[in-house]
Scaffold this motif. Structure first.
Motif, PDB file in Angstrom:
ATOM      1  N   ASN A 110      21.181  28.321  22.331  1.00  0.00           N
ATOM      2  CA  ASN A 110      21.207  27.380  21.213  1.00  0.00           C
ATOM      3  C   ASN A 110      19.820  26.987  20.698  1.00  0.00           C
ATOM      4  OD1 ASN A 110      22.600  26.004  19.280  1.00  0.00           O
ATOM      5  ND2 ASN A 110      22.844  24.171  20.502  1.00  0.00           N
ATOM      6  N   PRO A 111      18.967  27.943  20.356  1.00  0.00           N
ATOM      7  CA  PRO A 111      19.158  29.374  20.248  1.00  0.00           C
ATOM      8  C   PRO A 111      18.646  30.126  21.472  1.00  0.00           C
ATOM      9  CG  PRO A 111      17.183  28.812  19.061  1.00  0.00           C
ATOM     10  CD  PRO A 111      17.753  27.513  19.622  1.00  0.00           C
ATOM     11  N   ALA A 112      19.069  31.373  21.562  1.00  0.00           N
ATOM     12  CA  ALA A 112      18.669  32.266  22.654  1.00  0.00           C
ATOM     13  C   ALA A 112      17.575  33.197  22.143  1.00  0.00           C
ATOM     14  CB  ALA A 112      19.871  33.057  23.168  1.00  0.00           C
ATOM     15  N   ILE A 113      16.464  32.581  21.710  1.00  0.00           N
ATOM     16  CA  ILE A 113      15.332  33.325  21.159  1.00  0.00           C
ATOM     17  C   ILE A 113      14.086  32.458  21.314  1.00  0.00           C
ATOM     18  CG2 ILE A 113      15.564  32.452  18.790  1.00  0.00           C
ATOM     19  CD1 ILE A 113      15.089  35.421  17.869  1.00  0.00           C
ATOM     20  N   ASN A 114      12.921  33.078  21.403  1.00  0.00           N
ATOM     21  CA  ASN A 114      11.663  32.341  21.502  1.00  0.00           C
ATOM     22  C   ASN A 114      11.349  31.765  20.126  1.00  0.00           C
ATOM     23  OD1 ASN A 114       8.902  31.652  21.387  1.00  0.00           O
ATOM     24  ND2 ASN A 114       8.400  33.116  22.988  1.00  0.00           N
ATOM     25  N   ARG A 115      11.482  30.468  20.002  1.00  0.00           N
ATOM     26  CA  ARG A 115      11.321  29.813  18.700  1.00  0.00           C
ATOM     27  C   ARG A 115       9.868  29.716  18.261  1.00  0.00           C
ATOM     28  NH1 ARG A 115      15.408  24.933  18.123  1.00  0.00           N
ATOM     29  NH2 ARG A 115      14.541  25.001  16.050  1.00  0.00           N
ATOM     30  N   ASN A 116       8.915  29.918  19.158  1.00  0.00           N
ATOM     31  CA  ASN A 116       7.517  29.991  18.724  1.00  0.00           C
ATOM     32  C   ASN A 116       7.277  31.267  17.931  1.00  0.00           C
ATOM     33  OD1 ASN A 116       6.625  27.607  19.855  1.00  0.00           O
ATOM     34  ND2 ASN A 116       6.036  28.565  21.768  1.00  0.00           N
ATOM     35  N   ILE A 117       7.948  32.313  18.305  1.00  0.00           N
ATOM     36  CA  ILE A 117       7.782  33.617  17.666  1.00  0.00           C
ATOM     37  C   ILE A 117       8.757  33.787  16.501  1.00  0.00           C
ATOM     38  CG2 ILE A 117       7.850  36.121  18.055  1.00  0.00           C
ATOM     39  CD1 ILE A 117       5.500  34.602  19.431  1.00  0.00           C
ATOM     40  N   PHE A 118      10.003  33.395  16.704  1.00  0.00           N
ATOM     41  CA  PHE A 118      11.058  33.527  15.689  1.00  0.00           C
ATOM     42  C   PHE A 118      11.638  32.143  15.389  1.00  0.00           C
ATOM     43  CE2 PHE A 118      10.988  37.485  18.187  1.00  0.00           C
ATOM     44  CZ  PHE A 118      10.689  38.392  17.178  1.00  0.00           C
ATOM     45  N   PRO A 119      10.930  31.360  14.570  1.00  0.00           N
ATOM     46  CA  PRO A 119      11.367  29.979  14.328  1.00  0.00           C
ATOM     47  C   PRO A 119      12.572  29.888  13.395  1.00  0.00           C
ATOM     48  CG  PRO A 119       9.452  30.494  13.000  1.00  0.00           C
ATOM     49  CD  PRO A 119       9.705  31.697  13.875  1.00  0.00           C
ATOM     50  N   ASP A 120      13.172  28.734  13.431  1.00  0.00           N
ATOM     51  CA  ASP A 120      14.216  28.355  12.471  1.00  0.00           C
ATOM     52  C   ASP A 120      15.484  29.183  12.554  1.00  0.00           C
ATOM     53  OD1 ASP A 120      12.681  26.190  11.255  1.00  0.00           O
ATOM     54  OD2 ASP A 120      11.369  27.802  10.580  1.00  0.00           O
ATOM     55  N   VAL A 121      15.835  29.642  13.762  1.00  0.00           N
ATOM     56  CA  VAL A 121      17.148  30.263  13.978  1.00  0.00           C
ATOM     57  C   VAL A 121      18.122  29.117  14.195  1.00  0.00           C
ATOM     58  CG1 VAL A 121      18.544  31.671  15.533  1.00  0.00           C
ATOM     59  CG2 VAL A 121      16.232  32.393  14.930  1.00  0.00           C
ATOM     60  N   ALA A 122      19.212  29.146  13.456  1.00  0.00           N
ATOM     61  CA  ALA A 122      20.184  28.058  13.528  1.00  0.00           C
ATOM     62  C   ALA A 122      21.586  28.624  13.339  1.00  0.00           C
ATOM     63  CB  ALA A 122      19.885  27.024  12.448  1.00  0.00           C
ATOM     64  N   GLU A 123      22.564  27.781  13.561  1.00  0.00           N
ATOM     65  CA  GLU A 123      23.948  28.185  13.348  1.00  0.00           C
ATOM     66  C   GLU A 123      24.122  28.661  11.909  1.00  0.00           C
ATOM     67  OE1 GLU A 123      28.411  26.270  13.088  1.00  0.00           O
ATOM     68  OE2 GLU A 123      26.848  25.125  14.099  1.00  0.00           O
ATOM     69  N   LEU A 124      24.759  29.822  11.775  1.00  0.00           N
ATOM     70  CA  LEU A 124      25.032  30.359  10.448  1.00  0.00           C
ATOM     71  C   LEU A 124      26.436  30.004   9.997  1.00  0.00           C
ATOM     72  CD1 LEU A 124      23.361  33.869  10.853  1.00  0.00           C
ATOM     73  CD2 LEU A 124      22.411  31.802   9.806  1.00  0.00           C
ATOM     74  N   TYR A 125      27.392  30.068  10.922  1.00  0.00           N
ATOM     75  CA  TYR A 125      28.776  29.691  10.655  1.00  0.00           C
ATOM     76  C   TYR A 125      29.544  29.718  11.970  1.00  0.00           C
ATOM     77  CZ  TYR A 125      29.563  34.701  10.971  1.00  0.00           C
ATOM     78  OH  TYR A 125      29.595  35.983  11.419  1.00  0.00           O
ATOM     79  N   ASP A 126      30.604  28.939  12.063  1.00  0.00           N
ATOM     80  CA  ASP A 126      31.518  28.932  13.211  1.00  0.00           C
ATOM     81  C   ASP A 126      30.813  28.921  14.569  1.00  0.00           C
ATOM     82  OD1 ASP A 126      33.646  28.990  11.453  1.00  0.00           O
ATOM     83  OD2 ASP A 126      33.875  31.166  11.543  1.00  0.00           O
ATOM     84  N   ASN A 127      29.830  28.062  14.747  1.00  0.00           N
ATOM     85  CA  ASN A 127      29.109  27.940  16.019  1.00  0.00           C
ATOM     86  C   ASN A 127      28.480  29.255  16.462  1.00  0.00           C
ATOM     87  OD1 ASN A 127      29.676  25.158  16.420  1.00  0.00           O
ATOM     88  ND2 ASN A 127      31.760  25.753  16.982  1.00  0.00           N
ATOM     89  N   SER A 128      27.949  30.022  15.518  1.00  0.00           N
ATOM     90  CA  SER A 128      27.302  31.284  15.867  1.00  0.00           C
ATOM     91  C   SER A 128      26.108  31.538  14.951  1.00  0.00           C
ATOM     92  CB  SER A 128      28.287  32.454  15.765  1.00  0.00           C
ATOM     93  OG  SER A 128      28.596  32.716  14.415  1.00  0.00           O
ATOM     94  N   ALA A 129      25.251  32.437  15.384  1.00  0.00           N
ATOM     95  CA  ALA A 129      24.116  32.929  14.598  1.00  0.00           C
ATOM     96  C   ALA A 129      24.070  34.436  14.817  1.00  0.00           C
ATOM     97  CB  ALA A 129      22.825  32.250  15.017  1.00  0.00           C
ATOM     98  N   LYS A 130      25.072  35.123  14.284  1.00  0.00           N
ATOM     99  CA  LYS A 130      25.212  36.562  14.499  1.00  0.00           C
ATOM    100  C   LYS A 130      24.324  37.340  13.539  1.00  0.00           C
ATOM    101  CE  LYS A 130      29.829  36.341  16.425  1.00  0.00           C
ATOM    102  NZ  LYS A 130      31.181  36.890  16.418  1.00  0.00           N
TER     103      LYS A 130
END
Length: 173
Positions: A110-130
């Motif tokens: 939530n998210p499963a990504i390094n946010r320093n490198i790939f910032p601003d990943v968030a839910e896109l729809y239905d509790n997911s970021a596919k």
């Protein structure tokens, strides 16, 4: 069909711990799978020193402002994602599933990504970021693999689904 790429872990709920380096819920007792030191940052692009791949830091639809990604993430069908990458030129493409899975931060959700490198990943729809990969599921031909960057899990979608896109360039792994 779900194929887990993220090994489930009990994530730390201690908000005062310095987990902001990755964001979300991270198990700081585990070693980072995508430490910031693995990447060479150059503005809107990052080079993965381990794989040699170059990634755009922002999702398609967003722009890099020097500090973060801003704008709306565009949800595209699979062929739209491929056409968008081709239109950018310079070797940009939709990543293979192994490449996309390679930037999952396995100790975080939530998210499963390094946010320093790939910032601003968030839910896109239905509790997911596919996010799309360019790898079809051999056992189920109409489906194409994706990675959910909230959970780190792989799944399959038909090419008509609208998902996020993160572009890469370099040799296909």
């Amino acid at each position: 069909m779900k194929k887990s790429i993220l090994f489930p872990a009990a994530c730390s709920l201690l908000a005062w711990l310095p987990i902001h380096a990755f964001g979300g819920d991270c198990d700081t007792s585990r070693r980072a799978s995508t430490p910031s030191s693995r990447f060479a940052v150059d503005g809107e692009e990052v080079r993965d020193k381990r794989t040699g791949l170059v990634w755009l830091r922002c999702s398609v639809g967003q722009r890099w402002d020097g500090k973060r990604c801003f704008g709306e993430i565009r949800l595209l069908r699979h062929q739209e994602a491929r056409r968008h990458a081709a239109a950018l030129g310079h070797g940009w493409r939709v990543p293979a599933i192994e490449e996309l899975a390679g930037i999952v931060e396995r100790r975080c959700q939530n998210p499963a990504i390094n946010r320093n490198i790939f910032p601003d990943v968030a839910e896109l729809y239905d509790n997911s970021a596919k996010y799309w990969s360019d790898t079809p599921i051999a056992e189920i031909p109409p489906l194409i693999y994706n990675i959910d960057f909230l959970t780190g899990e792989a799944d399959g979608s038909t090419e008509l689904a609208r998902l996020g896109v993160r572009l890469v360039k370099g040799p296909i792994r």
